[in-house]
Design a protein around this motif. Structure first.
Motif, short mmCIF file in Angstrom:
data_model
loop_
_atom_site.label_atom_id
_atom_site.label_comp_id
_atom_site.label_asym_id
_atom_site.label_seq_id
_atom_site.Cartn_x
_atom_site.Cartn_y
_atom_site.Cartn_z
N UNK A 282 61.20 -63.92 -89.53
CA UNK A 282 60.71 -64.30 -88.21
C UNK A 282 60.82 -65.81 -88.01
N UNK A 283 61.04 -66.21 -86.77
CA UNK A 283 61.15 -67.62 -86.43
C UNK A 283 59.81 -68.18 -85.96
N UNK A 284 59.51 -69.42 -86.31
CA UNK A 284 58.32 -70.05 -85.74
C UNK A 284 58.50 -70.24 -84.23
N UNK A 285 57.40 -70.35 -83.53
CA UNK A 285 57.46 -70.45 -82.06
C UNK A 285 58.26 -71.65 -81.59
N UNK A 286 58.30 -72.72 -82.36
CA UNK A 286 59.04 -73.91 -81.95
C UNK A 286 60.53 -73.63 -81.79
N UNK A 287 61.04 -72.61 -82.48
CA UNK A 287 62.46 -72.26 -82.37
C UNK A 287 62.70 -71.05 -81.48
N UNK A 288 61.65 -70.25 -81.22
CA UNK A 288 61.84 -68.96 -80.55
C UNK A 288 61.30 -68.91 -79.13
N UNK A 289 60.52 -69.90 -78.74
CA UNK A 289 59.88 -69.87 -77.42
C UNK A 289 60.05 -71.22 -76.74
N UNK A 290 60.07 -71.21 -75.40
CA UNK A 290 60.11 -72.45 -74.63
C UNK A 290 58.89 -72.48 -73.69
N UNK A 291 58.56 -73.67 -73.21
CA UNK A 291 57.36 -73.82 -72.39
C UNK A 291 57.62 -73.66 -70.90
N UNK A 292 58.88 -73.44 -70.50
CA UNK A 292 59.22 -73.28 -69.09
C UNK A 292 58.35 -72.19 -68.45
N UNK A 293 57.50 -72.53 -67.47
CA UNK A 293 56.59 -71.54 -66.88
C UNK A 293 57.32 -70.34 -66.28
N UNK A 294 58.52 -70.56 -65.77
CA UNK A 294 59.27 -69.48 -65.14
C UNK A 294 59.63 -68.38 -66.13
#
Length: 436
Positions: A282-294
């Motif tokens: 599994x990837x940490x959130x820093x690599x797998x998620x972005x903060x773009x609200x859309x």
């Protein structure tokens, strides 16, 4: 922009021209008194790409006038993200990548192999002219032993090398044709508020594919459903944010929960990348998620869970309570991380659990006990204990535990472990009076 991308501000074009003379005729002083180039001039774009390749990476590049001239800063973002993924989830001594549609420049394999001496590539291409230039660029950089350029058929499998190779791959990468037709290309240019800010020399074969990029990546996903763990991570760049919902829906339809979405912003250019895996790393959130609200409703579930302990006196006390709690959980082994801590007052513990012994059902004997010959843990996670203190008063010290899911099939096991440990740590701190 990727945090390790060195092009976080415009280069000094005058200095580049001094060190790479072919760029000199294209550099001028703009109305602000700064040196720059005309990005709508193809010769200027080509000389800039050559200069950055030569001066920053020690690589040479030969680019035809009738094929894409790739901007180095933008392409570098994708390579750096893949570097994060590989270092986080792949333990191979030799890393094997597949670049789908490498283009005339073969820019992705060249950049990646320049960074990582253990990386090797198969680079595929359907266009014969691009194949010839790609082979030339690989050869003139003495990388023939590490990068193999292959001509493939447009109507054949996109992941052809994975279907035929006896070896597994660590990742695939792709910068697919974004558009479905010439009209689609024209509409995209019209929608840009100030018009295109750079010239595009791409041939139709590089720009257009039936159904556009969404259909192209869907084909890759369909093939990956057959190949599955033949490759650790399947990834692709995306030129349109509107492609992400359809692809994430596809993942969810096929119960693929191990996926990642990222976003690259380089100047006025915005790109996205998406990846998915059938393996348990599994990837940490820093690599797998972005903060773009859309995009929030399209993000994968969090693999990093924060549990705050605002009353803990220090990170050292919190870490001691954590060690005591972990020592009491049956079937769990722990070790210290060799990775340098991000914060001054922090420590990281690696946890391996061979069975779920902490849940209420397990404690009541309702779960199957682990078999003696079971080798793989059902859970691997890291627990970072860290302290962030205010520069004003010691009473503003805030301690927290960060649980990061490293490997496993069942998200509920990870979440229940984090919840159980946090509850026990809270009780331990209260019992010994180690709270403010």
């Amino acid at each position: 922009m990727h945090p390790r991308n060195p092009y976080n501000k415009p280069p000094d074009f005058a200095d580049l021209a001094r060190r790479y003379p072919p760029l000199r005729p294209h550099v001028f002083i703009n109305h602000t008194g700064s040196s720059t180039i005309n990005f709508k001039s193809l010769p200027a774009q080509k000389r800039l790409t050559e200069a950055l390749f030569r001066l920053d990476y020690g690589l040479s590049l030969t680019l035809p006038d009738d094929r894409l001239c790739p901007p180095v800063p933008n392409r570098l973002n994708y390579v750096l993200w893949l570097q994060d993924i590989v270092k986080s989830t792949c333990g191979s001594a030799t890393v094997r990548g597949l670049d789908i549609g490498t283009g005339a420049s073969a820019i992705y394999p060249l950049l990646a192999c320049g960074f990582e001496q253990s990386w090797n590539f198969i680079a595929t291409e359907i266009d014969e002219r691009s194949v010839q230039f790609a082979k030339q660029n690989v050869s003139q950089n003495s990388m023939d032993s590490r990068i193999v350029v292959e001509r493939v058929q447009a109507d054949g499998p996109i992941l052809q090398p994975l279907h035929t190779s006896l070896m597994d791959f660590d990742f695939t990468m792709c910068n697919p044709p974004f558009y479905s037709s010439a009209e689609d290309v024209s509409r995209s240019a019209e929608f840009k508020e100030f018009g295109p800010n750079a010239v595009c020399s791409g041939a139709e074969v590089e720009m257009i594919t039936p159904g556009g990029e969404t259909n192209f990546v869907t084909r890759i996903f369909s093939e990956s459903l057959q190949l599955r763990t033949k490759c650790r991570w399947y990834t692709s760049m995306l030129g349109k944010m509107s492609s992400i919902p359809d692809l994430v829906s596809l993942f969810r339809e096929h119960s693929v929960d191990n996926y990642a979405v990222t976003e690259f912003v380089q100047g006025q250019t915005r790109r996205w990348a998406i990846g998915w895996s059938f393996q348990d790393a599994r990837l940490p959130d820093t690599f797998a998620r972005v903060s773009n609200p859309t995009l929030q409703n399209l993000m994968p579930s969090r693999n990093t869970l924060h549990h705050a302990f605002p009353g803990a006196r220090s990170a050292d006390i919190l870490a001691s309570a954590l060690r005591n709690v972990l020592a009491l959980i049956n079937g769990v082994t722990i070790s210290s991380s060799a990775t340098p801590a991000i914060y001054d007052h922090s420590s990281t513990t690696l946890v391996h659990a061979r069975s779920n012994t902490w849940s209420r059902a397990a404690r009541r004997g309702k779960l199957r006990t682990v078999c003696a010959d079971q080798e793989l843990p059902i859970l691997r996670c890291s627990v970072e204990c860290r302290e962030r203190s205010s520069s004003y008063t010691s009473s503003d010290i805030a301690c927290e535990l960060l649980f990061t899911w490293v490997e496993g099939k069942d998200r509920l096991i990870f979440e229940s472990f984090a919840s159980h440990v946090s509850h026990k740590v809270t009780s331990a701190l209260q019992e010994f009076g180690d709270v403010i």
